[in-house]
Design an enzyme around this catalytic site. Structure first.
Site: not given
Ligand code: GLN
Length: 316
Positions: A68, A71, A250, A268
């Site tokens: 993530s 992003k 988050y 994650v």
């Molecule tokens: N690849 C993960 C997803 O899209 C990334 C999510 C994350 O890092 N929270 O679900």
């Protein structure tokens, strides 16, 4: 020099690192085997000041997938390509108050913000100009941007992570179809191609030292402190940091803004990309996550950091 006594600062950061190291709470992400198999004990802290002073501790040369933390980079790239008005026709800028991959859109049928999955998928659909068809060029643009943000070192791509992401992506597909039903995407978006592109962006690999330089470029208004190259416009970085501040952690974003007071983004795989505006970029990486999906040691490190230094935004 932005940090007057860098040696003393390094000693303090090393103390914080060592105090945080024994924390063995949390669980590694297990939704794909490639993340579940990672040695959970690893812990890296790396930082880079806006005038290029650096410190790296622990496993700072071990690669991890950005997940993530792609992003904010993709959002910034979308802003660079299209400007704020077009981008925010397709994605909002409010915290969602919901889980990062929840099946929910705002009242206009748009993703709440670019820092949750729906918004990140939307930004991926925006990473091309009218009539551009070549997906390989889009991926090259993202890879090259990570490289330039990180001061010119080569970034990698983990194909097994990508393949795993793609086969366990029902929720992301659901989000994609939900947005398509609401006609949220730019016209001529190929949904499957966009989702695959999003999984590829999540599967880019860097190590903590590189990510610290990326964060330092954001701390420095878009100019990389290592290379001196302007990678993003000042306005782009300003927008990106605002949304990292309000939505980057988050469901813990409000609490993080209140207690830590810094723009940050977690992934994650256990990374935390932390920006101390006009001062430095920091990356922590430790794979064990708390219930909300943030790295346990990363959060503890930040708590100790702001208890030791006046880095909370209102004291800067
Ligand atoms: N690849 C993960 C997803 O899209 C990334 C999510 C994350 O890092 N929270 O679900």
């Amino acid at each position: 020099m932005v940090i007057r006594d860098f040696d003393e600062f390094c000693r303090d950061i090393t103390d914080i690192y060592e105090s945080t190291l024994p924390n063995g709470e949390g669980q590694v992400a297990s939704y794909i085997p490639q993340l579940a198999r990672v040695n959970p004990d690893q812990f890296a802290v790396s930082l880079c000041t806006v005038d290029g002073q650096r410190l790296s501790l622990g496993d700072s040369k071990v690669d991890f997938s950005v997940q993530s933390t792609c992003k904010p980079i993709n959002y910034s790239l979308a802003l660079q390509l299209h400007g704020e008005h077009i981008v925010h026709r397709h994605v909002g800028r409010e915290p969602s108050g919901r889980g990062f991959n929840e099946l929910t859109l705002n009242h206009d049928g748009r993703p709440h913000n670019p820092m949750i999955n729906a918004g990140a998928i939307m930004c991926c659909s925006l990473l091309k100009r009218e009539g551009e068809v070549n997906v390989a060029d889009r991926f090259d643009l993202v890879m090259d941007t990570w490289r330039r943000l990180g001061g010119g070192t080569r970034v990698k791509f983990n194909n097994s992570v990508y393949l795993s992401e793609r086969t366990t992506a029902d929720r992301n597909f659901a989000l994609g179809y939900f947005m398509r039903e609401k006609q949220a995407f730019p016209t001529s978006t190929d949904l499957l191609e966009t989702l695959e592109f999003y999984f590829q962006c999540c599967s880019i690999e860097v190590h903590a030292e590189q990510m610290a330089a990326v964060a330092a470029t954001l701390a420095n208004g878009g100019i990389c402190p290592i290379s001196g190259e302007r990678v993003f416009e000042t306005k782009t970085v300003q927008h990106c940091l605002s949304l990292m501040y309000s939505c980057g952690m988050y469901d813990y974003s409000g609490e993080f803004a209140f207690t830590i007071g810094l723009p940050a983004k977690s992934g994650v795989a256990g990374a935390l990309m932390i920006v101390v505006p006009n001062v430095m970029g920091i990356c922590t990486w430790s794979p064990r996550l708390d219930k909300l999906g943030n790295s346990v040691r990363g959060i503890e490190f930040c708590r100790r950091l702001v208890a030791t230094f006046n880095f909370h935004y209102d004291t800067l």
